[in-house]
Write an enzyme that holds these catalytic residues in place. Structure first.
Site, PDB file in Angstrom:
ATOM      1  N   ASP A  36     -33.317  19.958 -14.390  1.00  0.00           N
ATOM      2  CA  ASP A  36     -32.346  18.924 -14.033  1.00  0.00           C
ATOM      3  C   ASP A  36     -32.873  18.190 -12.809  1.00  0.00           C
ATOM      4  O   ASP A  36     -33.826  18.634 -12.156  1.00  0.00           O
ATOM      5  CB  ASP A  36     -30.980  19.544 -13.747  1.00  0.00           C
ATOM      6  CG  ASP A  36     -29.927  18.495 -13.389  1.00  0.00           C
ATOM      7  OD1 ASP A  36     -29.728  17.569 -14.191  1.00  0.00           O
ATOM      8  OD2 ASP A  36     -29.323  18.594 -12.309  1.00  0.00           O
ATOM      9  N   SER A  37     -32.223  17.090 -12.473  1.00  0.00           N
ATOM     10  CA  SER A  37     -32.628  16.324 -11.296  1.00  0.00           C
ATOM     11  C   SER A  37     -32.309  17.046  -9.997  1.00  0.00           C
ATOM     12  O   SER A  37     -32.842  16.704  -8.948  1.00  0.00           O
ATOM     13  CB  SER A  37     -31.942  14.952 -11.294  1.00  0.00           C
ATOM     14  OG  SER A  37     -30.539  15.106 -11.238  1.00  0.00           O
ATOM     15  N   CYS A  82     -29.803  17.604 -18.080  1.00  0.00           N
ATOM     16  CA  CYS A  82     -29.679  16.362 -17.327  1.00  0.00           C
ATOM     17  C   CYS A  82     -29.227  15.275 -18.287  1.00  0.00           C
ATOM     18  O   CYS A  82     -29.936  14.957 -19.249  1.00  0.00           O
ATOM     19  CB  CYS A  82     -31.027  15.998 -16.699  1.00  0.00           C
ATOM     20  SG  CYS A  82     -31.059  14.419 -15.814  1.00  0.00           S
ATOM     21  N   GLU A 102     -24.467  17.175  -4.639  1.00  0.00           N
ATOM     22  CA  GLU A 102     -25.678  17.633  -3.958  1.00  0.00           C
ATOM     23  C   GLU A 102     -25.416  17.937  -2.484  1.00  0.00           C
ATOM     24  O   GLU A 102     -26.057  18.803  -1.883  1.00  0.00           O
ATOM     25  CB  GLU A 102     -26.787  16.577  -4.084  1.00  0.00           C
ATOM     26  CG  GLU A 102     -27.341  16.405  -5.491  1.00  0.00           C
ATOM     27  CD  GLU A 102     -28.253  17.537  -5.912  1.00  0.00           C
ATOM     28  OE1 GLU A 102     -28.932  18.114  -5.043  1.00  0.00           O
ATOM     29  OE2 GLU A 102     -28.290  17.860  -7.122  1.00  0.00           O
ATOM     30  N   CYS A 119     -22.702  14.151 -17.075  1.00  0.00           N
ATOM     31  CA  CYS A 119     -23.774  14.515 -16.149  1.00  0.00           C
ATOM     32  C   CYS A 119     -23.499  15.952 -15.756  1.00  0.00           C
ATOM     33  O   CYS A 119     -22.355  16.311 -15.453  1.00  0.00           O
ATOM     34  CB  CYS A 119     -23.772  13.608 -14.918  1.00  0.00           C
ATOM     35  SG  CYS A 119     -24.883  14.147 -13.586  1.00  0.00           S
ATOM     36  N   HIS A 176     -23.977  17.502 -13.181  1.00  0.00           N
ATOM     37  CA  HIS A 176     -23.442  17.681 -11.828  1.00  0.00           C
ATOM     38  C   HIS A 176     -21.912  17.698 -11.839  1.00  0.00           C
ATOM     39  O   HIS A 176     -21.284  18.329 -10.995  1.00  0.00           O
ATOM     40  CB  HIS A 176     -23.891  16.529 -10.914  1.00  0.00           C
ATOM     41  CG  HIS A 176     -25.285  16.658 -10.392  1.00  0.00           C
ATOM     42  ND1 HIS A 176     -26.384  16.379 -11.154  1.00  0.00           N
ATOM     43  CD2 HIS A 176     -25.761  17.028  -9.167  1.00  0.00           C
ATOM     44  CE1 HIS A 176     -27.474  16.560 -10.425  1.00  0.00           C
ATOM     45  NE2 HIS A 176     -27.124  16.961  -9.221  1.00  0.00           N
TER      46      HIS A 176
END
Length: 269
Positions: A10-11, A73, A151, A185, A187
């Site tokens: 993933d990012s 992702c 994040e 997403c 996240h």
């Protein structure tokens, strides 16, 4: 039996939503996770850059002899999933399983999609939903700030900044009357409680990471690729300590001694 690890990338932190589900349903499997924390977010990048990053991430996982790669992702799954054709191992993306789950869940035929700018602009979820059921109405909204908030660890249910941001992003979906929302997403499940509070109890939230994990279980079972070992290794491209701290909260376990920083640029241009 195949004891090679499952590779997940993933990012950044978002793909841990896939790991969390894999820990539940495939606890005996060996898993390697790569979070590209030095280049997060992917969702604001050009398509060419996203493809470049995806190939590098995949090469890194292949260097660990993985038996399966999961692109945890939404951006890569939406923009660069064609790179799967270049791989010597099976590849699972998050779009298709989540889209199918949303179509099965909706009762009024109105589905909302939340994603990064690149994911929404690609139309990947919308196209896959309409391919499954052309009668469905799809309402999309890009939520780029969600990635940065997660994040940064601003994921508490009562975080004023994240709640205010979510209200603004979710209003178009509320006004459209959707009864199902894809968290497009990986996240976004980190702030699922915030999103759920705003959307209300009557709206079903589809966790794209959870659906991808279920697809992985199905694939491993059907192709006799189940293994054992239960080892977890985490790799990042920047700030291992910061990653470990927030990851521990998301996973509910301390992984500080299992995180290693690598130079992802060494895996091709």
């Amino acid at each position: 039996m195949d004891n090679r690890p499952i590779g997940v990338f993933d990012s950044g932190l978002g793909g841990l939503s896939v790991i969390k589900e894999l820990n539940r349903v495939l606890s005996e499997e060996n898993i390697i996770y790569f979070g590209d924390t030095g280049r997060v977010p992917y969702g604001t990048r050009s398509a060419d850059t996203i493809v470049k990053y995806a190939r590098q991430d995949e090469r890194f996982l292949l260097s660990h002899d993985v038996k399966l790669i999961i692109a945890a992702c939404g951006t890569v799954s939406s923009v660069a999933s064609f790179t799967a054709k270049e791989l010597p191992v099976p590849f699972i993306e998050v779009v298709t399983p989540a889209a199918k789950a949303a179509v099965e869940a909706t009762k009024n035929g109105k589905i909302g999609v939340l994603g990064t700018s690149a994911t929404v602009n690609s139309g990947s979820y919308k196209n896959k939903i309409l391919e499954t059921d052309p009668s469905v109405t799809v309402v999309q909204n890009a939520c780029p700030l969600f990635v940065q908030l997660v994040e940064a660890g601003w994921i508490a249910r009562d975080d004023e900044v994240t709640v205010a941001t979510a209200v603004r992003y979710l209003n178009p979906l509320i006004e459209a009357g959707v009864d199902t929302v894809i968290l497009g997403c990986t996240h976004f499940p980190a702030i699922k409680d915030i999103i759920g509070d705003i959307m209300g109890d009557k709206v079903t939230l589809i966790n794209s990471g959870e659906q991808a994990a279920k697809a992985a279980v199905k694939y491993l079972n059907e192709h006799d690729l189940r293994g054992s070992g239960g080892k977890r290794r985490y790799f990042v491209s920047d700030r291992a300590e910061s990653f470990a701290s927030i990851a521990g909260i998301l996973l509910g376990s301390d992984i500080e001694n299992d995180v290693e920083m690598i130079n992802i640029d060494s895996f091709g241009g």
